[in-house]
Design an enzyme around this catalytic site. Structure first.
Site, PDB file in Angstrom:
ATOM      1  N   GLN A   1       3.353  82.834  22.875  1.00 45.51           N
ATOM      2  CA  GLN A   1       2.310  81.551  22.099  1.00 45.51           C
ATOM      3  C   GLN A   1       2.734  81.903  20.451  1.00 45.51           C
ATOM      4  OE1 GLN A   1       1.802  82.892  24.732  1.00 45.51           O
ATOM      5  NE2 GLN A   1       1.224  81.269  26.432  1.00 45.51           N
TER       6      GLN A   1
ATOM      7  N   GLN B   1       8.564  82.161  30.260  1.00 43.39           N
ATOM      8  CA  GLN B   1       7.910  81.190  31.640  1.00 43.39           C
ATOM      9  C   GLN B   1       7.773  79.815  31.160  1.00 43.39           C
ATOM     10  OE1 GLN B   1       4.201  82.924  31.729  1.00 43.39           O
ATOM     11  NE2 GLN B   1       5.531  85.166  32.964  1.00 43.39           N
TER      12      GLN B   1
ATOM     13  N   TRP C   1      -6.646  80.000  21.910  1.00 45.34           N
ATOM     14  CA  TRP C   1      -7.242  80.746  22.343  1.00 45.34           C
ATOM     15  C   TRP C   1      -8.202  81.455  23.015  1.00 45.34           C
ATOM     16  CZ3 TRP C   1      -6.329  86.580  20.740  1.00 45.34           C
ATOM     17  CH2 TRP C   1      -5.693  87.199  21.835  1.00 45.34           C
ATOM     18  N   ARG C   2      -9.125  81.214  23.736  1.00 43.73           N
ATOM     19  CA  ARG C   2      -9.566  82.914  23.838  1.00 43.73           C
ATOM     20  C   ARG C   2      -9.552  84.044  24.718  1.00 43.73           C
ATOM     21  NH1 ARG C   2     -12.805  84.544  28.448  1.00 43.73           N
ATOM     22  NH2 ARG C   2     -14.597  85.479  28.858  1.00 43.73           N
TER      23      ARG C   2
ATOM     24  N   ASP D   1      -7.705  86.935  25.889  1.00 37.61           N
ATOM     25  CA  ASP D   1      -8.020  87.982  27.236  1.00 37.61           C
ATOM     26  C   ASP D   1      -7.815  89.916  27.111  1.00 37.61           C
ATOM     27  OD1 ASP D   1      -5.263  87.196  26.788  1.00 37.61           O
ATOM     28  OD2 ASP D   1      -4.813  88.914  27.864  1.00 37.61           O
TER      29      ASP D   1
ATOM     30  N   HIS E   1      -7.937  80.646  28.534  1.00 32.85           N
ATOM     31  CA  HIS E   1      -8.888  81.387  28.971  1.00 32.85           C
ATOM     32  C   HIS E   1     -10.470  80.584  28.484  1.00 32.85           C
ATOM     33  CE1 HIS E   1      -5.308  83.905  29.690  1.00 32.85           C
ATOM     34  NE2 HIS E   1      -4.992  83.856  28.383  1.00 32.85           N
TER      35      HIS E   1
ATOM     36  N   GLU F   1      -3.492  79.178  30.925  1.00 35.67           N
ATOM     37  CA  GLU F   1      -4.236  80.396  31.974  1.00 35.67           C
ATOM     38  C   GLU F   1      -5.433  80.103  32.624  1.00 35.67           C
ATOM     39  OE1 GLU F   1      -3.114  84.306  30.698  1.00 35.67           O
ATOM     40  OE2 GLU F   1      -0.649  83.566  31.249  1.00 35.67           O
TER      41      GLU F   1
ATOM     42  N   TYR G   1      -9.251  85.109  33.107  1.00 36.10           N
ATOM     43  CA  TYR G   1      -9.549  86.477  33.572  1.00 36.10           C
ATOM     44  C   TYR G   1     -10.647  87.031  34.087  1.00 36.10           C
ATOM     45  CZ  TYR G   1      -4.070  86.374  31.815  1.00 36.10           C
ATOM     46  OH  TYR G   1      -2.697  86.656  31.515  1.00 36.10           O
TER      47      TYR G   1
END
Length: 622
Positions: A173, A219, A451-452, A454, A496, A517, A520
């Protein structure tokens, strides 16, 4: 003798002159007054400009040293841009072979990609994370790098047999390839030479002409408004929009291609270029609808040209009040590479203002500020900027328009965000309620990663372990909240967040490729409840919405902190004929469960089918 009117005009002129002098005194005369008419602008120490007369050995050594510094600097603060003036670099006898590390931009300075030609390779390889740089070799964390606006004639002279087989671009990303013309050899989006293919989780290509391309272990991927000689392989979610030569998607999900003949709305990212008299400009492409192929096939990309003298060229040392004063005067903003501490908002209020970051310029919130606040006016373009949360919670990191204000963006001239990235945690503790909030109508989001983190370097000490610390300390409730109508997203990556990763409340929204995603790190199921519902969908369309379209969406689960956690649905949408999902899926990455793909439809993505997606071809089914 002066009249009263003349004295008043003199006093106003004197006051204006003093104000401008004060601004110049706080920024440095070069930045305030603009560059010399035919000279190179002062882009600061983190921009390196090559010309065809620069010895090739010097260019090679400079890029080699940059990669050595940045190859493992995932959470570092260095930012740099390497720019090539029009001309040719490298020869078959002595090709230029470079690798691109974190927070690095490599771009041509031509008006067309064909104005800068590199003979050689420009690559990104798997990164080896353990055993002294020899083990766990993956591309899953190859983030934050840019390659654009040049022609690459692939030449592997001197490389071993495996490396000679392609130009490798193994990334994930927050990485974009734009305005490229690649020929002479193949392009591989995975690195099959460093410890085998391994995994990658990118990515994005736009406005490029590509050779035979191997997707390999990627992916998900979006290729927009491009030409491709051929495309092989797919993993979970490969999307093409307006791409000549794209594969047919009739067999979905085997292979998992999603192909749109045209892109519903596009605007290419602004780019810096040098004209034939050595003057610097920024080309701002026009918004276009229902397009196919590259924008530069028949000449210069349609749009407008802005001279660099009309930009305030900012450096991290410039105070925000100075930046805002320059924007208020009608200047555009160019953010040179570096990390900017932002304790009050940079305010973009004028229509058609361009905010262009180069070298992954980064705005970091200080004391809970909103780093970038954009009014809902037509034609604003924000591009090439990363926005970081700070230790004190911000209400939002980038706001476009106001919920209860006048938002006047237009269909023909939408507000546009290109390669705008967000981080909550990672290099330091980060906290925000929402990362990206879009309240204006007619907005285009062309490639973003929200993005948080991970993982990161925070060194938490609170709680039982690092994962629990992260849930309580790096807080981000919502990733992207879209309240405006007629908003289009091409390449929406959101990960996240602790409630809905994406909430779409506006009417007539369109997304072309969505990747998500789930977080997590929820410690318990109780921490991951939406009222009485287990978990929060990765993509939520508001209950009152009546028209919405999504092409190619994936929601993934990896509840590594507590594998027993369940999420009811990957996607949650109102059941109405005008809300359509095309080619969506969930997948289990080895921990946790998503019970259904969308609204109770689709089997569970659980640990009995790790890495095997659950697909819904269309929703509703009819």
């Amino acid at each position: 003798m002066q009249s009263p009117d003349e004295r008043r005009r003199l006093r106003r002129a004197l006051a204006l002159g003093l104000a401008l002098a004060a601004v110049a005194g706080t920024t440095g005369t070069a930045a305030a007054a603009g560059p010399a008419r035919h000279g190179t602008p002062d882009f600061g120490p983190n921009v390196t400009i090559f010309d065809p007369d620069t010895p090739l050995a010097e260019i090679q050594a400079t890029l080699d040293a940059a990669h050595a510094r940045q190859v493992d600097a995932e959470m570092g603060t260095a930012r740099h841009a390497y720019l090539f003036k029009p001309g040719s670099y490298g020869t078959p006898a002595q090709p230029l072979q470079a690798k691109v590390g974190y927070y690095t931009e490599v771009s041509g300075l031509g008006a067309s990609p064909t104005d800068v030609t590199v003979t050689g390779k420009i690559e990104a390889y798997n990164r080896c994370l353990t055993d002294g740089g020899t083990g766990n070799c993956i591309a899953l964390v190859n983030f934050w790098r840019t390659l654009s606006n040049l022609s690459l004639s692939v030449d592997a002279t001197g490389q071993d047999g495996c490396r000679a087989s392609a130009n490798f671009w193994a990334v994930s990303q927050a990485v974009s390839m734009r305005r490229l013309d690649v020929s002479g050899g193949g392009l591989s989006l995975m690195d099959y030479c460093t410890a085998g293919p391994q995994y990658a989780s990118g990515g994005f290509i736009a406005d490029s002409r590509l050779p035979a391309t191997i997707n390999g272990s990627q992916q998900q991927w979006l290729t927009r408004n491009s030409e491709v000689e051929s495309w092989s392989n797919a993993v979970w979610n490969q999307v093409f929009a307006g791409t000549v030569g794209a594969p047919d998607d009739a067999g979905f999900p085997d292979p998992p291609y999603t192909t749109l003949d045209t892109t519903p709305l596009s605007r290419e990212k602004p780019y810096l270029f040098v004209d034939d008299r050595g003057r610097y400009h920024v080309r701002v492409p026009a918004a276009r609808r229902d397009t196919r192929g590259v924008s530069w096939a028949d000449g210069m990309t349609p749009g407008r040209t802005i001279g660099i003298r009309d930009f305030f060229v900012a450096k991290p040392s410039d105070p925000v009040h100075v930046i805002n004063a320059q924007l208020a005067r009608g200047r555009h903003l160019l953010l040179t590479p570096g990390v900017y501490d932002i304790a009050r908002s940079i305010e973009v209020r004028r229509a058609d203002t361009v905010v262009l970051g180069i070298g992954h310029a980064t705005l970091t919130a200080v004391n809970g500020a909103i780093p970038l606040d954009v009014a809902g006016v037509p034609g604003v373009v924000v591009a090439g900027v990363t926005v970081d949360a700070g230790r004190t919670e911000s209400p939002v990191l980038l706001r476009v328009g106001h919920r209860h204000g006048r938002n006047a963006s237009t269909p023909r001239n939408p507000i546009t965000l290109s390669d705008v990235y967000f981080r909550v945690g990672g290099p330091h503790v980060g906290r925000t309620h929402t990362a990206l909030e879009v309240n204006a109508d007619h907005v285009l989001i062309d490639h973003t990663w929200v993005w948080r983190g991970d993982h990161g370097v925070e060194g938490f000490t609170e709680g039982v372990n690092g994962d629990t610390d992260r849930w309580r300390t790096n807080t981000g409730r919502y990733g992207a909240v879209i309240n405006g109508d007629h908003v289009t997203a091409t390449g929406l990556f959101v990960e996240h967040f602790q409630r809905y990763n994406t909430v779409w409340n506006g009417e007539h929204g369109t997304t072309v490729l969505y990747q998500n995603e789930l977080p997590y790190d929820p410690p318990t199921q109780a921490d991951w409840m939406n009222g009485k519902t287990r978990g929060w969908a990765g993509y939520k369309v508001g209950d009152r919405v009546r028209h919405h379209t999504l092409h190619g969406g994936g929601v993934y689960v990896f509840n590594q902190n507590n594998p027993s956690i369940r999420t009811e649905n990957g996607f949650e949408v109102p059941v109405t004929p005008g809300v359509r999902l095309h080619h969506v899926m969930t997948v289990n990455l080895s921990a946790g469960t998503i019970d259904h793909v969308v609204n109770g439809v689709g089997e569970a993505a659980d640990t009995t089918r790790v890495g095997a997606p659950v697909y819904v071809i269309r929703y509703p089914a009819r």
